[in-house]
Design an enzyme around this catalytic site. Structure first.
Site, PDB file in Angstrom:
ATOM      1  N   GLU A 366      84.708  52.893  32.113  1.00  0.00           N
ATOM      2  CA  GLU A 366      85.327  53.062  33.427  1.00  0.00           C
ATOM      3  C   GLU A 366      86.323  54.231  33.427  1.00  0.00           C
ATOM      4  O   GLU A 366      86.495  54.912  34.451  1.00  0.00           O
ATOM      5  CB  GLU A 366      86.022  51.770  33.859  1.00  0.00           C
ATOM      6  CG  GLU A 366      85.093  50.568  33.997  1.00  0.00           C
ATOM      7  CD  GLU A 366      83.914  50.825  34.910  1.00  0.00           C
ATOM      8  OE1 GLU A 366      84.042  51.653  35.840  1.00  0.00           O
ATOM      9  OE2 GLU A 366      82.850  50.225  34.685  1.00  0.00           O
ATOM     10  N   HIS A 498      67.665  44.892  42.087  1.00  0.00           N
ATOM     11  CA  HIS A 498      68.036  46.304  41.935  1.00  0.00           C
ATOM     12  C   HIS A 498      67.198  47.199  42.850  1.00  0.00           C
ATOM     13  O   HIS A 498      67.726  48.118  43.483  1.00  0.00           O
ATOM     14  CB  HIS A 498      67.829  46.765  40.488  1.00  0.00           C
ATOM     15  CG  HIS A 498      68.926  46.394  39.556  1.00  0.00           C
ATOM     16  ND1 HIS A 498      69.112  45.107  39.109  1.00  0.00           N
ATOM     17  CD2 HIS A 498      69.906  47.134  38.972  1.00  0.00           C
ATOM     18  CE1 HIS A 498      70.142  45.081  38.293  1.00  0.00           C
ATOM     19  NE2 HIS A 498      70.649  46.291  38.194  1.00  0.00           N
ATOM     20  N   ILE A 499      65.905  46.934  42.914  1.00  0.00           N
ATOM     21  CA  ILE A 499      65.025  47.852  43.652  1.00  0.00           C
ATOM     22  C   ILE A 499      64.645  47.329  45.029  1.00  0.00           C
ATOM     23  O   ILE A 499      64.172  48.108  45.866  1.00  0.00           O
ATOM     24  CB  ILE A 499      63.755  48.186  42.839  1.00  0.00           C
ATOM     25  CG1 ILE A 499      62.835  46.962  42.698  1.00  0.00           C
ATOM     26  CG2 ILE A 499      64.127  48.726  41.473  1.00  0.00           C
ATOM     27  CD1 ILE A 499      61.473  47.303  42.100  1.00  0.00           C
TER      28      ILE A 499
END
Length: 580
Positions: A366, A498-499
């Protein structure tokens, strides 16, 4: 952000006035206030009507007919969104008459009078069977038709916009030039990963036969089933390394890790990080504030908040970086500010916050995102920092920073026992490095499979053809994971959010694409020698002046070429994963 229903509009001039103007009309504060006031009035009136009806008609309708009134009353305890995408703005919750799926307390419809229904005639037995299957699955249980509809609409949309398929449209705004380039990278990595994956699975199977009892004997089981594989791979990892997370935690106290990470940032980027607690207001006593200064000029270049500890009552899980103030010449913002958020264990008494090693990696990850936001030199807000950076390139700085968690001088700069001050034992550090490459063959093949299935569904698959989405999955698995073919009942794609519900449609390959770039970038430091301070400093400044500075205003391939002098190569990634 305010979410207004489609039927609500800001006041605009009369039609003849709009024709005369040459500038777009933007809402004023007064207009926004007018709309909000109107909505609040509707909300209050709705509550009063529901209460009056519940009193006037106590015995009418079903018990749940006015359940919606209770959901409206619950807004009094509404808390602000916590950056979770599932949270809805309060304005959207108020306008329940114009939105759908707002709350789980929708009113129960009044039952209609029973009437005779006409008999439905089917044109074929298959149509009748399909109808029965739909009834059997029930609402919300079978989302395959929805997936096919999504793929169909994406294909139609891309065609309307002049693209051959949705994958081509998706890649138009990404670093990868075309589907062929993604396929070539996948095949290149597969060539090295597949043999390693087969060896890893064979070792797991051998352990299962040795320790799993008669059910895993050759007579009873030819190969590990999918539900057994991950279990025995994990047992093999434990047997190989005998390294437990709790044994490592005492060597990774948060304050020491921060000090070591800040020293690394100063060493390679020439940026000094100074604590500045008390200079600004914070939202919780645990939150810390830091300022970044250019070591050579002494100039204050950026700042960031660090919220390191878990607070289950009012803070969502995970870790993320977000921009607080972006650099923008137009807005007069010259000092970018970032939020870095983690969910580590807080200190308890005299015991400091101790981190698992994966949490150390996450903090470095991060921070990499944060550095790209904070060290940008782009002055146009829309392309400053992480803004405008292509989807498949934005993970480069974050994954690059993770590599330093396996650099011995960096790790031993902070890996000391919080009580005794003793450094992390050498054998533990060696096991950490070995664990990094454990199972990378199978993991690489798995990630590649997800990426190629995604790309195939969005490039060559015909939602109205004879092949199903599961046929595509099995076809690609036969190439990328032939050692572990999905069973007939496998419905992984039905949950591949996700897709189908996220931002990775025709873009799941981005994970591996960014890994290649980050490993190759770290390879530049390895080439000059990680113990060569002058060389590391020189390469670090170049990384800062290109990857961390140029933002989204320069194409990522051009940025990488400016840093590396060439296009990315997967060789470093294969070497880091033990697949070279």
């Amino acid at each position: 952000f305010f979410c207004f229903p489609a039927s609500s509009h800001f006041p605009v001039p009369a039609p003849q006035q709009r024709i005369a103007t040459t500038r777009p009309i933007h809402p004023t504060i007064a207009q926004i206030a007018t709309v909000i006031t109107a909505k609040m009035t509707r909300f209050i009136v709705s509550c009063m009507l529901c209460l009056l009806l519940s009193v006037a008609l106590p015995n009418s309708g079903s018990p749940n007919q006015f359940a919606h009134a209770s959901s409206i009353r619950s807004l009094s305890s509404y808390s602000p969104p916590n950056n979770n995408n599932n949270d809805l703005p309060i304005i959207a919750l108020m306008n329940t008459t114009n939105t759908t799926n707002v709350t789980s307390h929708a009113p129960t419809p009044v039952a209609a009078p029973t009437t005779a229904q006409p008999t439905k005639h089917y044109e074929s037995p298959d149509e009748e069977k399909e109808e029965e299957e739909k009834k059997e699955d029930g609402a919300g249980k079978n989302n395959v038709p929805i997936i096919n509809e999504i793929l169909k609409l994406r294909k139609e949309m891309s065609g309307l916009l002049g693209f051959k398929n949705f994958a081509e449209m998706s890649l138009a705004s990404k670093m990868a030039p075309d589907v062929a380039a993604v396929s070539n990278l996948s095949e290149l990595i597969l060539e090295k990963a597949l043999p390693a994956a087969k060896k890893e699975l064979a070792a797991a199977l051998a352990l299962a036969r040795e320790a799993g009892g008669d059910q895993y004997s050759e007579a009873n089981l030819e190969k590990l089933m999918p539900w057994d594989t991950s279990f025995w791979v994990e047992r093999l990892k434990e047997k190989t390394f005998e390294l437990k997370e709790e044994e490592l935690k005492p060597y990774f106290a948060l304050d020491a890790v921060l000090t070591g990470m800040f020293e690394l940032i100063e060493r390679i980027f020439g940026i000094e990080v100074r604590a500045a607690n008390g200079k600004v207001e914070v939202w919780h006593p645990d939150v810390q504030f830091f300022e970044l200064y250019d070591k050579e000029s002494g100039e204050h270049v950026a700042s960031f908040y660090l919220d390191p500890y878990s607070r289950p009552a009012d803070k969502r899980g995970g870790a993320w970086m977000a921009d607080c103030v972006g650099k923008s010449e137009a807005l007069g913002n010259d000092i970018p500010v970032a939020y870095l958020t983690c969910n580590g264990s807080p200190p308890v008494g005299d015991k400091p916050s101790l981190m698992a090693f994966r949490e150390v990696e996450t903090l470095f990850h991060e921070t990499g995102h944060g550095l790209q936001h904070m060290l940008t030199r782009a002055t146009v807000g829309d392309v400053a920092g992480i803004n405008g950076v292509e989807w498949d390139a934005v993970e480069l700085p974050s994954q690059f920073m993770e590599n330093w968690c396996y650099d011995k001088p960096t790790v031993y700069g902070f890996a000391k026992h919080y009580e005794t001050g003793e450094p992390l034992p050498e054998e533990m550090f060696e096991k950490l490095k070995q664990q990094k490459t454990f199972g990378t063959g199978m993991m690489s093949c798995r990630q590649l499979l997800f990426g190629v299935v995604d790309m195939e569904l969005h490039s060559n698959y015909d939602p109205e053809g004879d092949e199903s989405i599961f046929d595509v999955q099995r076809r690609m698995a036969g190439i990328y994971t032939p050692y572990g073919m999905p069973v007939d009942e496998d419905r992984f794609l039905c949950g591949f959010s996700h897709i189908f519900a996220g931002g990775y449609s025709a873009g799941y390959y981005s994970y591996k694409w960014a890994e290649v770039m980050s490993a190759d970038a770290f390879g530049a430091f390895e080439e000059v020698g990680l113990d060569n301070e002058e060389g590391v400093r020189e390469v670090g400044r170049k990384f800062r002046d290109t990857v961390l500075s140029l933002g989204g205003g320069v194409a990522p391939m051009d940025v990488f070429k400016q840093f590396r002098g060439r296009e990315p190569s997967p060789e470093a990634l294969l070497r880091h994963n033990g697949l070279a």
